[in-house]
Design a protein around this motif. Structure first.
Motif, short mmCIF file in Angstrom:
data_model
loop_
_atom_site.label_atom_id
_atom_site.label_comp_id
_atom_site.label_asym_id
_atom_site.label_seq_id
_atom_site.Cartn_x
_atom_site.Cartn_y
_atom_site.Cartn_z
N THR A 285 4.03 -2.86 36.99
CA THR A 285 4.60 -1.47 36.69
C THR A 285 6.19 -1.45 36.34
O THR A 285 6.32 -0.81 35.12
CB THR A 285 4.58 -0.45 37.92
OG1 THR A 285 3.36 -0.19 38.30
CG2 THR A 285 5.15 0.97 37.75
N GLN B 125 6.12 -3.03 32.75
CA GLN B 125 5.46 -1.94 31.66
C GLN B 125 6.68 -1.18 31.46
O GLN B 125 6.95 -0.67 30.41
CB GLN B 125 4.48 -1.21 32.22
CG GLN B 125 3.10 -1.88 32.38
CD GLN B 125 2.19 -1.26 32.92
OE1 GLN B 125 2.35 0.14 33.20
NE2 GLN B 125 0.91 -1.74 33.11
N TRP C 8 7.57 6.54 36.54
CA TRP C 8 6.70 5.78 35.70
C TRP C 8 5.45 5.91 35.86
O TRP C 8 4.63 6.14 34.89
CB TRP C 8 7.56 4.37 35.56
CG TRP C 8 6.82 3.64 34.71
CD1 TRP C 8 6.12 2.45 34.85
CD2 TRP C 8 6.71 3.76 33.27
NE1 TRP C 8 5.56 1.99 33.97
CE2 TRP C 8 5.98 2.61 32.56
CE3 TRP C 8 7.36 4.56 32.04
CZ2 TRP C 8 5.72 2.58 31.25
CZ3 TRP C 8 6.94 4.30 30.76
CH2 TRP C 8 6.14 3.30 30.53
N SER C 9 5.13 5.80 37.23
CA SER C 9 3.56 5.62 37.38
C SER C 9 3.06 6.94 36.71
O SER C 9 1.75 6.97 36.09
CB SER C 9 3.26 5.27 38.86
OG SER C 9 2.16 5.36 39.00
N TRP D 46 4.04 9.22 34.25
CA TRP D 46 4.31 9.68 33.09
C TRP D 46 4.10 8.08 32.20
O TRP D 46 4.10 8.34 30.95
CB TRP D 46 5.82 9.71 32.69
CG TRP D 46 6.18 11.05 33.84
CD1 TRP D 46 5.50 11.64 34.51
CD2 TRP D 46 7.52 11.65 33.61
NE1 TRP D 46 6.45 12.93 34.79
CE2 TRP D 46 7.59 12.85 34.23
CE3 TRP D 46 8.74 11.38 32.87
CZ2 TRP D 46 8.62 13.61 34.31
CZ3 TRP D 46 9.78 12.08 32.99
CH2 TRP D 46 9.55 13.37 33.63
N LYS D 47 3.40 7.09 32.52
CA LYS D 47 3.48 6.09 31.60
C LYS D 47 2.70 6.24 30.55
O LYS D 47 2.68 5.78 29.27
CB LYS D 47 3.30 4.68 32.38
CG LYS D 47 1.78 4.49 32.92
CD LYS D 47 1.79 3.38 33.72
CE LYS D 47 0.54 3.10 34.53
NZ LYS D 47 0.33 2.07 35.25
N ASP D 48 1.38 6.88 30.65
CA ASP D 48 0.30 7.18 29.83
C ASP D 48 0.90 8.14 28.82
O ASP D 48 0.94 7.83 27.50
CB ASP D 48 -1.09 7.73 30.21
CG ASP D 48 -1.56 6.76 30.93
OD1 ASP D 48 -1.48 5.43 30.81
OD2 ASP D 48 -2.44 7.27 31.95
N TRP D 49 1.80 9.28 29.37
CA TRP D 49 2.29 10.06 28.27
C TRP D 49 3.49 9.71 27.39
O TRP D 49 3.36 9.80 26.29
CB TRP D 49 2.93 11.32 29.25
CG TRP D 49 3.86 12.08 28.42
CD1 TRP D 49 5.26 11.95 28.23
CD2 TRP D 49 3.41 13.17 27.57
NE1 TRP D 49 5.96 12.94 27.37
CE2 TRP D 49 4.76 13.62 27.01
CE3 TRP D 49 2.43 13.96 27.36
CZ2 TRP D 49 4.92 14.97 26.34
CZ3 TRP D 49 2.63 15.21 26.62
CH2 TRP D 49 3.70 15.51 26.01
N ALA E 224 3.76 6.42 26.78
CA ALA E 224 2.97 5.39 25.44
C ALA E 224 2.66 5.92 24.40
O ALA E 224 2.87 5.55 23.37
CB ALA E 224 1.92 4.56 26.40
N ASP E 225 1.86 7.38 24.67
CA ASP E 225 1.66 8.27 23.39
C ASP E 225 2.63 8.71 22.82
O ASP E 225 3.00 8.71 21.45
CB ASP E 225 0.58 9.43 23.98
CG ASP E 225 -0.73 8.88 24.35
OD1 ASP E 225 -1.09 7.80 24.02
OD2 ASP E 225 -1.40 9.68 25.15
N TRP E 226 3.84 8.96 23.36
CA TRP E 226 5.12 9.29 22.95
C TRP E 226 5.93 8.73 21.87
O TRP E 226 6.20 8.64 20.70
CB TRP E 226 6.20 9.68 23.97
CG TRP E 226 7.38 10.47 23.48
CD1 TRP E 226 7.53 11.81 23.19
CD2 TRP E 226 8.49 9.74 23.00
NE1 TRP E 226 9.00 11.85 22.89
CE2 TRP E 226 9.54 10.69 22.62
CE3 TRP E 226 8.95 8.25 22.80
CZ2 TRP E 226 10.82 10.29 22.03
CZ3 TRP E 226 10.19 8.11 22.31
CH2 TRP E 226 11.01 8.95 22.02
N SER F 228 4.19 6.26 19.98
CA SER F 228 3.62 6.35 18.79
C SER F 228 3.85 7.57 17.85
O SER F 228 3.75 7.47 16.70
CB SER F 228 2.07 6.36 18.95
OG SER F 228 1.60 7.51 19.52
#
Length: 95
Positions: free
Chosen positions: A6, A9, A69-70, A72-75, A77-79, A81
């Motif tokens: 974590t 990442q 982080w755990s 929000w990490k997917d959000w 990662a999209d941010w 891009s």
């Protein structure tokens, strides 16, 4: 082991965010969420909370820990891009 993964990442995200902010220029902020922004202070990425009403004034530091982080990490990662950046003239000057 999971905590190390974590943190790694988060470190990768923060390195990409730092590079983005450094290249964008002074007083540029990353609007990570409706209430959290980040900027490069010349040495590191600084996170702060912002009001969701009125002028969106900064209300204080945001401490990004492993728990956030755990969640929000997917959000985020999209941010990365499709980042949302803006310019603020009210960033605090750090010593």
């Amino acid at each position: 082991m999971l905590q190390e993964e974590t943190l790694m990442q988060f470190e990768e995200f923060e390195n990409k965010l730092a590079a983005l902010l450094r290249s964008a220029g002074p007083e540029t902020v990353a609007e990570l969420t409706d209430t959290v922004v980040a900027w490069w202070n010349g040495e590191r990425v600084v996170y702060a909370q912002a009001e969701t009403f009125g002028a969106g004034a900064l209300t204080g530091r945001f401490i990004f820990d492993a728990c956030q982080w755990s969640a929000w990490k997917d959000w985020l990662a999209d941010w990365l891009s499709d980042p949302v950046l803006s310019v603020r003239h009210d960033l605090p000057r750090e010593p």
